[in-house]
Design a protein around this motif. Structure first.
Motif, PDB file in Angstrom:
ATOM      1  N   GLU A  84      -8.648 -10.112   2.980  1.00  0.00           N
ATOM      2  CA  GLU A  84      -7.650  -9.916   1.931  1.00  0.00           C
ATOM      3  C   GLU A  84      -6.958  -8.575   2.130  1.00  0.00           C
ATOM      4  N   CYS A  85      -5.644  -8.619   2.282  1.00  0.00           N
ATOM      5  CA  CYS A  85      -4.860  -7.395   2.454  1.00  0.00           C
ATOM      6  C   CYS A  85      -4.984  -6.538   1.193  1.00  0.00           C
ATOM      7  N   GLN A  86      -5.351  -5.273   1.357  1.00  0.00           N
ATOM      8  CA  GLN A  86      -5.564  -4.391   0.214  1.00  0.00           C
ATOM      9  C   GLN A  86      -4.258  -3.820  -0.328  1.00  0.00           C
ATOM     10  N   ARG A  87      -3.119  -4.145   0.328  1.00  0.00           N
ATOM     11  CA  ARG A  87      -1.838  -3.675  -0.184  1.00  0.00           C
ATOM     12  C   ARG A  87      -1.175  -4.753  -1.031  1.00  0.00           C
ATOM     13  N   CYS A  88      -1.146  -6.010  -0.512  1.00  0.00           N
ATOM     14  CA  CYS A  88      -0.462  -7.069  -1.258  1.00  0.00           C
ATOM     15  C   CYS A  88      -1.442  -8.107  -1.823  1.00  0.00           C
ATOM     16  N   MET A  89      -2.764  -7.927  -1.519  1.00  0.00           N
ATOM     17  CA  MET A  89      -3.830  -8.787  -2.046  1.00  0.00           C
ATOM     18  C   MET A  89      -3.704 -10.248  -1.602  1.00  0.00           C
ATOM     19  N   LYS A 149      -5.507  -4.581   6.007  1.00  0.00           N
ATOM     20  CA  LYS A 149      -4.096  -4.525   5.596  1.00  0.00           C
ATOM     21  C   LYS A 149      -3.237  -5.244   6.617  1.00  0.00           C
ATOM     22  N   HIS A 150      -2.229  -5.991   6.131  1.00  0.00           N
ATOM     23  CA  HIS A 150      -1.178  -6.483   7.015  1.00  0.00           C
ATOM     24  C   HIS A 150      -0.552  -5.294   7.738  1.00  0.00           C
ATOM     25  N   THR A 151      -0.076  -5.507   8.951  1.00  0.00           N
ATOM     26  CA  THR A 151       0.753  -4.478   9.591  1.00  0.00           C
ATOM     27  C   THR A 151       2.017  -4.307   8.748  1.00  0.00           C
ATOM     28  N   VAL A 152       2.658  -5.423   8.410  1.00  0.00           N
ATOM     29  CA  VAL A 152       3.788  -5.433   7.471  1.00  0.00           C
ATOM     30  C   VAL A 152       3.513  -6.552   6.461  1.00  0.00           C
ATOM     31  N   CYS A 153       3.435  -6.235   5.205  1.00  0.00           N
ATOM     32  CA  CYS A 153       3.133  -7.250   4.200  1.00  0.00           C
ATOM     33  C   CYS A 153       4.315  -8.194   4.009  1.00  0.00           C
ATOM     34  N   PRO A 154       4.061  -9.503   3.931  1.00  0.00           N
ATOM     35  CA  PRO A 154       5.147 -10.454   3.692  1.00  0.00           C
ATOM     36  C   PRO A 154       5.865 -10.196   2.375  1.00  0.00           C
ATOM     37  N   ALA A 155       5.165  -9.696   1.349  1.00  0.00           N
ATOM     38  CA  ALA A 155       5.788  -9.416   0.051  1.00  0.00           C
ATOM     39  C   ALA A 155       6.873  -8.362   0.190  1.00  0.00           C
TER      40      ALA A 155
HETATM   41 ZN   LIG Z   1      -0.349  -7.364   2.791  1.00  0.00          ZN
END
Ligand SMILES: [Zn+2]
Length: 197
Positions: A84-89, A149-155
């Protein structure tokens, strides 16, 4: 049950054996607990990690000037893991890569009594019925990122696309997206280029 993973680790190393294969995420209960709840059963069932173990025996110089013959194994594990990405969850797949060489010792006492200058190799207590599967799982657990974390979050992509009408690249990051110290540093490094344009 998983007898294909049980080996005589001393013999494995002494004879320089190599074994490799794929293991399913669903066969690794401690890894499964790290998978976000949103990830579907089918996606979990497809998830596979590749592993390779190579045994070796070498002469090792000791502190007293003598040499001793010691056994080693090198274990490599790779594969994508749902986290689970900790930036965009949101769930995403993190590529895990790990390679570790262990010196095989006979018991815990031997592991603790090793001289400090040999600490670059981890000690592993061997056995004649050693479960490679649990070592593979431990190495995968250790390879998990501390903050996934995603490298770049889709959100972030989406909000840039809706707010910009094709000028995506020049739109600044949304202010509510609190940058990490590293992101702030990267932004500082980027700014001279922007001025130059
Ligand atoms: Zn993310």
């Amino acid at each position: 049950m998983m007898s294909e993973y049980v080996v005589d680790l001393f013999e494995f190393a002494r004879t320089g054996r190599v074994a490799e294969g794929d293991v399913r995420l669903t066969a690794l209960p401690r890894m499964l607990t790290e998978v976000p709840a949103e990830v579907a059963e089918a996606a979990r069932a497809e998830q596979v990690f590749h592993w390779r173990v190579e045994g070796a025996e070498r002469k090792v110089p000791r502190a007293d000037g003598k040499e001793s013959i010691e056994q080693f194994i090198t274990l490599a594990v790779t594969g994508p893991m749902w986290l689970e990405c900790q930036r965009c969850m949101k769930p995403y797949q993190e590529p895990l890569v790990s390679e570790t060489t262990f010196e095989i010792v006979h018991d815990e006492a031997a592991a603790e009594n090793r001289p400090l200058d040999e600490d670059e190799l981890e000690a592993l207590v061997g056995s004649k019925q050693f479960d490679l599967l649990s070592l593979i799982e431990e190495e995968l657990l250790l390879a998990l990122p501390i903050v996934p974390k995603h490298t770049v979050c889709p959100a972030v992509h989406d909000s840039l696309a809706t707010g910009s009408d094709g000028l995506t690249e020049s739109v600044p990051e949304p202010e509510e997206d609190k940058p990490s110290p590293f992101a702030a540093l990267a932004a500082l490094k980027r700014s001279p280029d922007k001025d130059g344009k």
